[in-house]
Design a protein around this motif. Structure first.
Motif, PDB file in Angstrom:
ATOM      1  N   VAL A   1      -7.845   5.328 -11.406  1.00 47.21           N
ATOM      2  CA  VAL A   1      -7.110   5.092 -12.648  1.00 47.21           C
ATOM      3  C   VAL A   1      -8.013   5.102 -13.876  1.00 47.21           C
ATOM      4  CG1 VAL A   1      -5.341   3.727 -11.466  1.00 47.21           C
ATOM      5  CG2 VAL A   1      -7.295   2.565 -12.515  1.00 47.21           C
TER       6      VAL A   1
ATOM      7  N   THR B   1       0.862  -1.186   0.000  1.00 49.49           N
ATOM      8  CA  THR B   1       0.000   0.000   0.000  1.00 49.49           C
ATOM      9  C   THR B   1       0.896   1.232   0.000  1.00 49.49           C
ATOM     10  OG1 THR B   1      -0.153  -0.143   2.412  1.00 49.49           O
ATOM     11  CG2 THR B   1      -1.955  -1.098   1.158  1.00 49.49           C
TER      12      THR B   1
ATOM     13  N   SER C   1      -4.304  -0.483  -5.316  1.00 47.52           N
ATOM     14  CA  SER C   1      -4.373   0.691  -6.174  1.00 47.52           C
ATOM     15  C   SER C   1      -5.712   1.388  -5.945  1.00 47.52           C
ATOM     16  CB  SER C   1      -4.184   0.281  -7.644  1.00 47.52           C
ATOM     17  OG  SER C   1      -4.093   1.416  -8.483  1.00 47.52           O
ATOM     18  N   SER C   2      -6.165   2.126  -6.932  1.00 50.58           N
ATOM     19  CA  SER C   2      -7.358   2.966  -6.757  1.00 50.58           C
ATOM     20  C   SER C   2      -8.190   2.973  -8.028  1.00 50.58           C
ATOM     21  CB  SER C   2      -6.928   4.394  -6.418  1.00 50.58           C
ATOM     22  OG  SER C   2      -8.008   5.302  -6.527  1.00 50.58           O
TER      23      SER C   2
ATOM     24  N   TYR D   1       4.372   6.849  -5.612  1.00 47.20           N
ATOM     25  CA  TYR D   1       3.877   5.677  -6.344  1.00 47.20           C
ATOM     26  C   TYR D   1       4.892   5.132  -7.348  1.00 47.20           C
ATOM     27  CZ  TYR D   1      -0.722   6.285  -4.298  1.00 47.20           C
ATOM     28  OH  TYR D   1      -1.761   6.374  -3.405  1.00 47.20           O
TER      29      TYR D   1
ATOM     30  N   LEU E   1      -0.553   6.465 -10.640  1.00 49.93           N
ATOM     31  CA  LEU E   1      -1.135   5.210 -10.177  1.00 49.93           C
ATOM     32  C   LEU E   1      -1.014   4.138 -11.252  1.00 49.93           C
ATOM     33  CD1 LEU E   1      -4.314   6.718  -8.507  1.00 49.93           C
ATOM     34  CD2 LEU E   1      -2.602   5.360  -7.309  1.00 49.93           C
TER      35      LEU E   1
ATOM     36  N   GLU F   1       1.223   0.580 -11.178  1.00 49.45           N
ATOM     37  CA  GLU F   1       0.638  -0.724 -11.501  1.00 49.45           C
ATOM     38  C   GLU F   1       1.468  -1.416 -12.576  1.00 49.45           C
ATOM     39  OE1 GLU F   1      -4.150   0.149 -10.746  1.00 49.45           O
ATOM     40  OE2 GLU F   1      -3.414  -0.493 -12.712  1.00 49.45           O
TER      41      GLU F   1
ATOM     42  N   ARG G   1      -8.069  -2.494  -6.953  1.00 51.12           N
ATOM     43  CA  ARG G   1      -8.339  -1.059  -7.084  1.00 51.12           C
ATOM     44  C   ARG G   1      -9.508  -0.699  -6.174  1.00 51.12           C
ATOM     45  NH1 ARG G   1      -8.006  -1.369 -13.686  1.00 51.12           N
ATOM     46  NH2 ARG G   1      -5.741  -1.039 -13.891  1.00 51.12           N
TER      47      ARG G   1
ATOM     48  N   ILE H   1      -3.834  -7.053  -8.458  1.00 50.31           N
ATOM     49  CA  ILE H   1      -4.035  -5.642  -8.146  1.00 50.31           C
ATOM     50  C   ILE H   1      -5.473  -5.448  -7.698  1.00 50.31           C
ATOM     51  CG2 ILE H   1      -4.121  -3.302  -9.108  1.00 50.31           C
ATOM     52  CD1 ILE H   1      -1.883  -4.165 -11.040  1.00 50.31           C
TER      53      ILE H   1
ATOM     54  N   TYR I   1      -1.149  -5.819  -4.740  1.00 49.07           N
ATOM     55  CA  TYR I   1      -0.840  -4.400  -4.841  1.00 49.07           C
ATOM     56  C   TYR I   1      -2.139  -3.599  -4.755  1.00 49.07           C
ATOM     57  CZ  TYR I   1       0.685   0.096  -6.539  1.00 49.07           C
ATOM     58  OH  TYR I   1       0.927   1.433  -6.645  1.00 49.07           O
TER      59      TYR I   1
END
Length: 279
Positions: A114, A72, A110-111, A87, A139, A143, A157, A155, A108
């Motif tokens: 993206v 994170t 992420s958000s 990042y 971001l 990735e 998100r 991943i 991983y």
């Protein structure tokens, strides 16, 4: 070292802490890597002061030889350079530190930021990614770095992470900022407990030999308009909207996040919508 499965939590904050309580301590051990050691007394985690922006501090990963890695990251500042450093550089440093190791899988975080969608349409894991905006681009670049590192990778998100305190909306309304019913501006979220719960679920599936997707949207799958959430929280807090609302004049980019893949994995949400999470 005992026969427990070793989980390295890089950038171990709230999600990492909650994750350690989702997985059975009798089967898993946890190494928490943080820039500064937390003021918490949690015997489940072996804490190490390590900064993923300082590669020389990441040698502990080689010694620990994790079975699973949960990453994170966060920006060093809410600026273009802050996102690039936190990042992009962070991901490169971590990938290099893990080189030569053989974790069973890396997770991983992420958000959903993206994604390119900005007009309120539904978004899946296959939807186009944002072609602009420094936060989204950093971001996406992070990735990509993890994808290219060659490890088994999933991943996740996450959409807007929240808990029951709901201060963001309450603070806005107390400042006189209320949303109008039109145009509709959708928001997406996932409760903090479901963030850690879903990651634990995926680790458990991996241990059971179940196939995992390379990408999941971490969302409760129940988008709601800002207007709807504000009125719900206002009623609970005893706040009354003005006759004429005062909203931000800026254009509101928004989307609706589909979580079908998360549900298909067998995960049962603890908080299926904001009405459950804001209790």
């Amino acid at each position: 070292m005992d026969n427990k499965l070793r989980v390295a939590l890089i950038g171990c904050g709230d999600i990492g802490l909650r994750l350690t309580h989702e997985l059975p301590g009798g089967r898993y051990s946890f190494l928490g890597l943080r820039r500064s050691l937390p003021q918490v007394d949690d015997a489940a985690i072996d804490w190490v002061q390590a900064d993923y922006l300082k590669p020389e501090t990441l040698g502990v990963l080689r010694e620990y030889r994790p079975d699973y890695v949960v990453i994170t990251l966060k920006p060093t500042a809410y600026t273009e350079s802050g996102y690039q450093e936190g990042y992009e550089q962070g991901a490169r440093n971590i990938a290099a530190a893990l080189d030569g190791l053989s974790p069973q899988r890396i997770f991983y975080v992420s958000s959903t930021r993206v994604y390119a969608e900005s007009g309120g349409e539904w978004v899946t894991e296959e939807s186009p990614l944002a072609p602009q905006g420094y936060a989204a681009l950093s971001l996406v670049a992070a990735e990509h770095t993890m994808m290219q590192a060659g490890f088994p990778l999933t991943i996740v998100r996450f959409a807007g992470i929240y808990d029951g305190r709901a201060q963001f909306y309450l603070n806005r309304m107390r400042q006189g900022l209320w949303s109008a019913p039109k145009p509709e501006v959708y928001t997406n979220r996932i409760h903090r407990d479901d963030c850690s719960g879903f990651l634990a679920h995926l680790i458990s599936l991996s241990q059971a030999g179940e196939p995992l997707a390379s990408m999941y949207n971490g969302s409760d799958g129940a988008p709601a308009t800002r207007y709807e959430i504000e009125r719900y929280l206002a009623a609970r807090a005893g706040l009354y909207p003005p006759e004429k609302v005062s909203v931000d004049g800026e254009f509101q980019e928004h989307k609706r996040i589909d979580n079908s893949r998360l549900i298909a994995s067998g995960y049962q949400l603890k908080f299926a919508s904001y009405r459950d999470g804001y209790q």
